[in-house]
Enzyme design. Sequence first.
Site, mmCIF file in Angstrom:
data_model
loop_
_atom_site.group_PDB
_atom_site.id
_atom_site.type_symbol
_atom_site.label_atom_id
_atom_site.label_comp_id
_atom_site.label_asym_id
_atom_site.label_seq_id
_atom_site.Cartn_x
_atom_site.Cartn_y
_atom_site.Cartn_z
ATOM 1 C CE LYS A 159 37.966 39.467 23.006
ATOM 2 N NZ LYS A 159 37.383 39.192 24.341
ATOM 3 C CD GLU A 182 37.508 33.816 39.158
ATOM 4 O OE1 GLU A 182 37.420 33.657 37.935
ATOM 5 O OE2 GLU A 182 38.512 34.346 39.709
ATOM 6 N NE ARG A 241 40.613 32.287 38.876
ATOM 7 C CZ ARG A 241 41.795 32.625 38.374
ATOM 8 N NH1 ARG A 241 42.577 31.690 37.871
ATOM 9 N NH2 ARG A 241 42.198 33.875 38.368
#
Length: 616
Positions: A278, A363, A391
């Site tokens: 990244k 979640e 969610r």
Amino acid sequence: MYSLLDTVNTPAELRALGREQLPQLASELREFLVESVSKTGGHLSSNLGTVELTIALHYIYDTPEDKLVWDVGHQTYTHKILTGRRGAMDKLRMAGGISGFPKREESPYDTFGTGHSSTSISAALGMAVAAKLQGSERRAVAVIGDGAMSGGMAFEALNNAGAMDANLLVILNDNDMSISRPVGALNNYLARLMSGRFYAAMRRGSEKVLKGIPPVLEFAKRAEEHVKGMVTPSTLFEEFGFNYIGPIDGHDLDVLLGTLSNIRKLGGPQFLHIVTQKGKGYALAEEDCLLYHGVSKFDRANGVVPKPSAQPTYTQVFGSWLCDIAEQDERAVGITPAMCEGSGLAEFAGRFPDRYFDVGIAEQHALTFAAGLACAGYKPVVAIYSTFLQRAYDQLIHDIAIQNLPVVLAIDRGGLVGADGATHAGSFDLSYLRCIPNITVMAPADENECRAMLYTAFQLNGPSAVRYPRGTGPGVAVNREMRALPIGKGELRRTGKRVAILSFGSMLAPALAAAEQLDATVANMRFVKPLDEQLLLRLAREHELLVSVEENTILGGAGSAVAECLELHGVLIPLLQLGLPDRFIEQGEHGRMLADCGLDAQGLIARIETKLIKAT
């Protein structure tokens, strides 16, 4: 400046290049990304990490006939640049500009709109099965990060896909990051799996040696899984029914192109594990990929220079309060679904590591995990964005509310969120929360009130939610004493004539500004549930018009609670309900977005005056 990039505006033009030209194209793309994002802001680290992968996918696959689905979608800037949108990058995430995420109406190359995590495999599987039903040879590819793989939906899709004979490729982009550092057993497994190169080399050498001794080779094949377990962890994805390939270097174009070319010829579910970095190619982002995950405009030479805020954000107010309450009460625990820094939990995590739980991008699990802690006598505080709480709605109802458990939801990003647009807006929480029995719902009008509401919620013996907006508030000084508010009681902030404005949460400032010109009464209602019925009915008796104002969808929100109360008590008075319209609101500058919805001071004045004229 960009000798190759200037010639490539479509995947067809990309495929016209020779393979030997692609490394130069990758270099130019990285240069363009850093230059572009430094001027607009946006997601940088994730996009720098997927340059070669994006080139290779569009080079090998026949897009848009073949379908690419990007999980979350915050790594698709290179994809947008190569699919005809390079000229639109100067308006990225701005009003009237292109989205920072894939969007079906924006381009035929954006095959599936994303913004939330862990959806790509399900969507791509649907596309792969559709191709099979249609007798088509087109391919479907899902690109998912190792952070997103912690989401349960990804494993539901893997379980389903492995039992189907559909032409699906899942690419695991393993960069050891999501937004915050990834956590959990899967991440540890992927780290150990890197040693699988030793196993693969040993296997190839063994087969060559054993070919001359067929009985031994047959025995070795039968014992392969047992031997494999001794050398490297058993391959989870093969157990799901996928043909597992990798891990390979996700920045080596020769390896990527050759591997993808071979995979495209294979039928059935395939799983390719690539390893990327990244922030690749921009030294500052490589050093601190978290800082450069999502950035505002910056000087590319000096990088991002964090500026100390003159006043704390709501997120910081929450983080400070959680540390203070944890010092006072050992029952306090903090939970986040992979949003440590974004939700303001970094200090708490450092000071109270035994009571800090990052559960990954999960979640649903976060809420039921909190419920379990509450059952055992703890007071869990779940720090979660409004858009991500959506969610876990079943868990909120079934696991927390029905059992009336004392779980505090600290809901960040309530209301519109600016450049991230519709996928990240917290437009619906007041509506979907207030219909749940047992829950107390609060919306602070300023920073100090936010802290008081968090403490109030913590004292309750049932579920509660404190919903606050992104960024800073009106700049009220924060009193660090622990102060509880009377449940279900608002406050009168201005006394006027004819019109009473009932303000919920972040709308108090524009409501007060509008009231000055209208000479209206303003009530800071504080509680969406339970509603301050006594104050409401008194204002209804004393005024000609009631106006409810909220930064939430007008459908089923706080204004609807006001209307229901008036009807219950048989009170007939004109009621103007103001809030977000019944549509998804695209990205832009937050203040401008509110104005476009008629929720700034001038918008409130205009709509109230129109209502008064009609009422007379």
